[in-house]
Write a protein that holds these residues in place. Structure first.
Motif, PDB file in Angstrom:
ATOM      1  N   ASN A 158      40.630  64.713  74.917  1.00 22.67           N
ATOM      2  CA  ASN A 158      41.619  64.885  73.852  1.00 22.67           C
ATOM      3  C   ASN A 158      42.129  63.554  73.309  1.00 22.67           C
ATOM      4  O   ASN A 158      42.785  63.537  72.266  1.00 22.67           O
ATOM      5  CB  ASN A 158      42.801  65.705  74.364  1.00 22.67           C
ATOM      6  CG  ASN A 158      42.525  67.190  74.256  1.00 22.67           C
ATOM      7  OD1 ASN A 158      41.507  67.602  73.711  1.00 22.67           O
ATOM      8  ND2 ASN A 158      43.433  67.990  74.781  1.00 22.67           N
ATOM      9  N   ASP A 159      41.862  62.454  74.010  1.00 23.00           N
ATOM     10  CA  ASP A 159      42.299  61.154  73.487  1.00 23.00           C
ATOM     11  C   ASP A 159      41.619  60.895  72.144  1.00 23.00           C
ATOM     12  O   ASP A 159      42.269  60.610  71.138  1.00 23.00           O
ATOM     13  CB  ASP A 159      41.957  60.029  74.470  1.00 23.00           C
ATOM     14  CG  ASP A 159      42.763  60.142  75.747  1.00 23.00           C
ATOM     15  OD1 ASP A 159      43.851  60.744  75.712  1.00 23.00           O
ATOM     16  OD2 ASP A 159      42.295  59.641  76.787  1.00 23.00           O
ATOM     17  N   GLN A 160      40.288  61.013  72.165  1.00 23.16           N
ATOM     18  CA  GLN A 160      39.574  60.763  70.914  1.00 23.16           C
ATOM     19  C   GLN A 160      39.808  61.879  69.903  1.00 23.16           C
ATOM     20  O   GLN A 160      39.906  61.626  68.705  1.00 23.16           O
ATOM     21  CB  GLN A 160      38.091  60.587  71.188  1.00 23.16           C
ATOM     22  CG  GLN A 160      37.824  59.257  71.877  1.00 23.16           C
ATOM     23  CD  GLN A 160      36.355  58.971  71.924  1.00 23.16           C
ATOM     24  OE1 GLN A 160      35.802  58.487  70.945  1.00 23.16           O
ATOM     25  NE2 GLN A 160      35.728  59.298  73.029  1.00 23.16           N
ATOM     26  N   LEU A 161      39.903  63.126  70.400  1.00 24.82           N
ATOM     27  CA  LEU A 161      40.173  64.235  69.472  1.00 24.82           C
ATOM     28  C   LEU A 161      41.470  63.972  68.700  1.00 24.82           C
ATOM     29  O   LEU A 161      41.541  64.185  67.492  1.00 24.82           O
ATOM     30  CB  LEU A 161      40.272  65.562  70.235  1.00 24.82           C
ATOM     31  CG  LEU A 161      40.567  66.783  69.350  1.00 24.82           C
ATOM     32  CD1 LEU A 161      39.386  67.115  68.444  1.00 24.82           C
ATOM     33  CD2 LEU A 161      40.920  68.003  70.200  1.00 24.82           C
ATOM     34  N   ASP A 172      49.953  58.297  59.912  1.00 22.77           N
ATOM     35  CA  ASP A 172      50.110  56.842  60.003  1.00 22.77           C
ATOM     36  C   ASP A 172      50.225  56.400  61.449  1.00 22.77           C
ATOM     37  O   ASP A 172      50.039  55.238  61.773  1.00 22.77           O
ATOM     38  CB  ASP A 172      51.388  56.373  59.287  1.00 22.77           C
ATOM     39  CG  ASP A 172      51.779  57.260  58.126  1.00 22.77           C
ATOM     40  OD1 ASP A 172      51.394  56.919  57.011  1.00 22.77           O
ATOM     41  OD2 ASP A 172      52.441  58.296  58.360  1.00 22.77           O
ATOM     42  N   LEU A 173      50.607  57.318  62.308  1.00 26.53           N
ATOM     43  CA  LEU A 173      50.940  56.926  63.678  1.00 26.53           C
ATOM     44  C   LEU A 173      50.439  57.962  64.677  1.00 26.53           C
ATOM     45  O   LEU A 173      50.622  59.163  64.468  1.00 26.53           O
ATOM     46  CB  LEU A 173      52.472  56.788  63.801  1.00 26.53           C
ATOM     47  CG  LEU A 173      53.043  56.435  65.170  1.00 26.53           C
ATOM     48  CD1 LEU A 173      52.626  55.026  65.591  1.00 26.53           C
ATOM     49  CD2 LEU A 173      54.578  56.539  65.144  1.00 26.53           C
ATOM     50  N   LEU A 174      49.822  57.466  65.744  1.00 26.49           N
ATOM     51  CA  LEU A 174      49.442  58.327  66.871  1.00 26.49           C
ATOM     52  C   LEU A 174      50.247  57.873  68.087  1.00 26.49           C
ATOM     53  O   LEU A 174      50.175  56.709  68.491  1.00 26.49           O
ATOM     54  CB  LEU A 174      47.934  58.191  67.146  1.00 26.49           C
ATOM     55  CG  LEU A 174      47.381  58.837  68.422  1.00 26.49           C
ATOM     56  CD1 LEU A 174      47.630  60.340  68.453  1.00 26.49           C
ATOM     57  CD2 LEU A 174      45.872  58.554  68.558  1.00 26.49           C
ATOM     58  N   ILE A 175      51.049  58.783  68.617  1.00 33.57           N
ATOM     59  CA  ILE A 175      51.815  58.477  69.834  1.00 33.57           C
ATOM     60  C   ILE A 175      51.098  59.139  70.994  1.00 33.57           C
ATOM     61  O   ILE A 175      50.953  60.369  71.011  1.00 33.57           O
ATOM     62  CB  ILE A 175      53.264  59.005  69.744  1.00 33.57           C
ATOM     63  CG1 ILE A 175      54.005  58.323  68.588  1.00 33.57           C
ATOM     64  CG2 ILE A 175      54.005  58.771  71.064  1.00 33.57           C
ATOM     65  CD1 ILE A 175      55.421  58.869  68.356  1.00 33.57           C
ATOM     66  N   MET A 176      50.615  58.337  71.936  1.00 36.97           N
ATOM     67  CA  MET A 176      49.867  58.885  73.057  1.00 36.97           C
ATOM     68  C   MET A 176      50.710  58.792  74.319  1.00 36.97           C
ATOM     69  O   MET A 176      51.064  57.708  74.767  1.00 36.97           O
ATOM     70  CB  MET A 176      48.556  58.098  73.213  1.00 36.97           C
ATOM     71  CG  MET A 176      47.627  58.813  74.122  1.00 36.97           C
ATOM     72  SD  MET A 176      45.926  58.288  74.026  1.00 36.97           S
ATOM     73  CE  MET A 176      45.358  58.755  72.447  1.00 36.97           C
ATOM     74  N   LEU A 177      51.072  59.960  74.847  1.00 32.70           N
ATOM     75  CA  LEU A 177      51.904  59.986  76.051  1.00 32.70           C
ATOM     76  C   LEU A 177      51.027  60.224  77.274  1.00 32.70           C
ATOM     77  O   LEU A 177      50.233  61.151  77.315  1.00 32.70           O
ATOM     78  CB  LEU A 177      52.953  61.098  75.947  1.00 32.70           C
ATOM     79  CG  LEU A 177      53.968  60.958  74.820  1.00 32.70           C
ATOM     80  CD1 LEU A 177      54.967  62.108  74.864  1.00 32.70           C
ATOM     81  CD2 LEU A 177      54.684  59.611  74.872  1.00 32.70           C
ATOM     82  N   ALA A 229      40.372  55.715  71.051  1.00 36.23           N
ATOM     83  CA  ALA A 229      41.289  56.371  70.104  1.00 36.23           C
ATOM     84  C   ALA A 229      42.048  55.316  69.296  1.00 36.23           C
ATOM     85  O   ALA A 229      42.178  55.426  68.069  1.00 36.23           O
ATOM     86  CB  ALA A 229      42.266  57.264  70.862  1.00 36.23           C
ATOM     87  N   ALA A 230      42.525  54.282  69.987  1.00 29.28           N
ATOM     88  CA  ALA A 230      43.269  53.208  69.298  1.00 29.28           C
ATOM     89  C   ALA A 230      42.368  52.517  68.272  1.00 29.28           C
ATOM     90  O   ALA A 230      42.810  52.207  67.158  1.00 29.28           O
ATOM     91  CB  ALA A 230      43.799  52.207  70.317  1.00 29.28           C
ATOM     92  N   ALA A 236      41.387  52.859  60.591  1.00 27.35           N
ATOM     93  CA  ALA A 236      41.926  53.631  59.461  1.00 27.35           C
ATOM     94  C   ALA A 236      43.279  53.068  59.005  1.00 27.35           C
ATOM     95  O   ALA A 236      44.047  53.759  58.315  1.00 27.35           O
ATOM     96  CB  ALA A 236      42.065  55.097  59.861  1.00 27.35           C
ATOM     97  N   ASN A 237      43.574  51.829  59.404  1.00 25.17           N
ATOM     98  CA  ASN A 237      44.840  51.163  59.056  1.00 25.17           C
ATOM     99  C   ASN A 237      46.072  51.888  59.592  1.00 25.17           C
ATOM    100  O   ASN A 237      47.152  51.794  59.019  1.00 25.17           O
ATOM    101  CB  ASN A 237      44.993  50.990  57.536  1.00 25.17           C
ATOM    102  CG  ASN A 237      43.979  50.011  57.014  1.00 25.17           C
ATOM    103  OD1 ASN A 237      43.726  48.979  57.646  1.00 25.17           O
ATOM    104  ND2 ASN A 237      43.357  50.355  55.901  1.00 25.17           N
ATOM    105  N   GLY A 238      45.896  52.624  60.667  1.00 26.23           N
ATOM    106  CA  GLY A 238      47.029  53.283  61.305  1.00 26.23           C
ATOM    107  C   GLY A 238      47.447  52.512  62.550  1.00 26.23           C
ATOM    108  O   GLY A 238      46.918  51.441  62.846  1.00 26.23           O
ATOM    109  N   GLN A 239      48.405  53.065  63.272  1.00 32.44           N
ATOM    110  CA  GLN A 239      48.874  52.447  64.513  1.00 32.44           C
ATOM    111  C   GLN A 239      48.850  53.475  65.631  1.00 32.44           C
ATOM    112  O   GLN A 239      48.925  54.684  65.380  1.00 32.44           O
ATOM    113  CB  GLN A 239      50.312  51.948  64.349  1.00 32.44           C
ATOM    114  CG  GLN A 239      50.453  50.759  63.418  1.00 32.44           C
ATOM    115  CD  GLN A 239      51.911  50.317  63.333  1.00 32.44           C
ATOM    116  OE1 GLN A 239      52.799  51.124  63.075  1.00 32.44           O
ATOM    117  NE2 GLN A 239      52.151  49.040  63.560  1.00 32.44           N
ATOM    118  N   MET A 240      48.751  52.968  66.847  1.00 36.14           N
ATOM    119  CA  MET A 240      48.864  53.875  67.990  1.00 36.14           C
ATOM    120  C   MET A 240      49.823  53.257  68.998  1.00 36.14           C
ATOM    121  O   MET A 240      49.829  52.042  69.186  1.00 36.14           O
ATOM    122  CB  MET A 240      47.492  54.082  68.645  1.00 36.14           C
ATOM    123  CG  MET A 240      47.537  55.062  69.811  1.00 36.14           C
ATOM    124  SD  MET A 240      45.921  55.346  70.553  1.00 36.14           S
ATOM    125  CE  MET A 240      46.205  54.644  72.185  1.00 36.14           C
TER     126      MET A 240
END
Ligand SMILES: Nc1ncnc2c1ncn2[C@@H]1O[C@H](COP(=O)(O)OP(=O)(O)O)[C@@H](O)[C@H]1O
Ligand SMILES: N[C@@H](CCC(=O)OP(=O)(O)O)C(=O)O
Length: 265
Positions: A158-161, A172-177, A229-230, A236-240
């Motif tokens: 699910n990290d890459q998903l 714009d942002l992926l928060i991975m807990l 994932a990061a 894609a010019n986003g942040q994680m």
């Protein structure tokens, strides 16, 4: 403590790993699920659009069936995931309802976005759910995903998903807990001197050299899949942000710009 800019991201994907949802002894961490429902609902009511990518089907399924070990055979794992997903989503539905927030279940395989028609349909579904202020709760469609080398629908990541979903819906942002405070200079479970890195601007093979496998009994990805994932988000010019999900209200600190976890990008 506030050493970063507050994060103004309008569309946010939150990925929560099994280690946040299931205790090491196999019990379900209902408090974490409740806090997650509270935080996501609060974000929604403050005008953000949030998609939750949640693992935990296998962990919750094992708990539901009173089993202690993840079965080795893929069909048995997939059956446990089918059982656990039902239970997981009903817990989410109930907890979100206490904050007057509706949810919708979206089960995906990683290759869904490579087929133009399914791609379009999935994007339309996300847009429609978000437009109706419903929080999509995504997991891999574990009964369909297969575990074959060189096949994109490899089971259990699910990290890459979450990054594939985030980049496709223009988040714009992926928060991975996860169960760890962030990305360290080595696996803290193996290297006691490992140090937390607060910011990683670019990812290269040296970064991968620092990443190890999963530390929990029920999780699958470890740090390698989190780095992948990061990388997708950065491309894609986003942040994680990778942070500890032990207390999901950490998301408020992340959005306020407090220097917690590891910021990629
Ligand atoms: N460089 C590293 N920095 C932090 N954690 C690491 C690192 N390398 C390996 N790990 C391990 O990765 C684990 C998190 O991955 P995982 O168990 O898959 O969690 P999740 O279920 O949240 O996806 C950590 O608990 C840690 O043991
Ligand atoms: N889809 C599966 C596992 C997916 C997975 O990537 O697990 P994790 O490493 O805890 O994020 C599940 O829900 O149990």
């Amino acid at each position: 403590m506030s050493t970063r800019q507050p994060l103004s991201a309008h569309r946010v994907v939150i990925k929560v790993g099994t280690s946040t949802l299931v205790y090491p002894d196999g019990a379900i961490n209902l408090r974490a699920i409740d806090q997650l429902a509270f935080v996501v609902s609060a974000m929604r009511h403050r005008g953000r659009q949030v998609v939750l990518v949640s693992s935990g089907a296998i962990g919750v399924g094992l708990n539901y069936m009173g089993a202690h070990q993840r079965p080795k055979a893929i069909p048995e794992q997939q059956a446990i995931a089918a059982i656990g997903q039902t239970e997981l989503i009903s817990i989410y539905k109930e907890r979100f309802a206490t904050y007057e927030q509706k949810v919708g279940q979206v089960l995906l395989t990683r290759d869904i976005f490579t087929y133009p028609k399914s791609h379009r349909n999935v994007l339309n579904t996300f847009e429609s759910l978000l437009h109706q202020n419903v929080v999509p709760i995504v997991n891999e469609n574990d009964t369909v995903a297969v575990d074959e080398l060189d096949h994109e629908t490899k089971f259990g990541d699910n990290d890459q998903l979450s990054a594939i979903v985030a980049t496709n819906i223009d988040a714009d942002l992926l928060i991975m807990l996860s169960d760890i405070d962030g990305f360290y200079t080595g696996n803290p479970q193996a290297t006691t001197s490992a140090k937390l890195l607060s910011h990683i601007a670019t990812i290269d093979e040296h970064t991968y050299d620092l990443a190890g496998g999963s530390g929990s009994r029920f999780g699958t990805g470890g740090m390698v899949t989190k780095l992948k994932a990061a990388e997708r988000m950065l491309a894609a010019n986003g942040q994680m942000i990778l942070a500890n999900g032990a207390d999901p209200t950490i998301i408020f600190k992340i959005l306020a710009g407090d220097s917690v976890g590891t910021l990629f990008g």
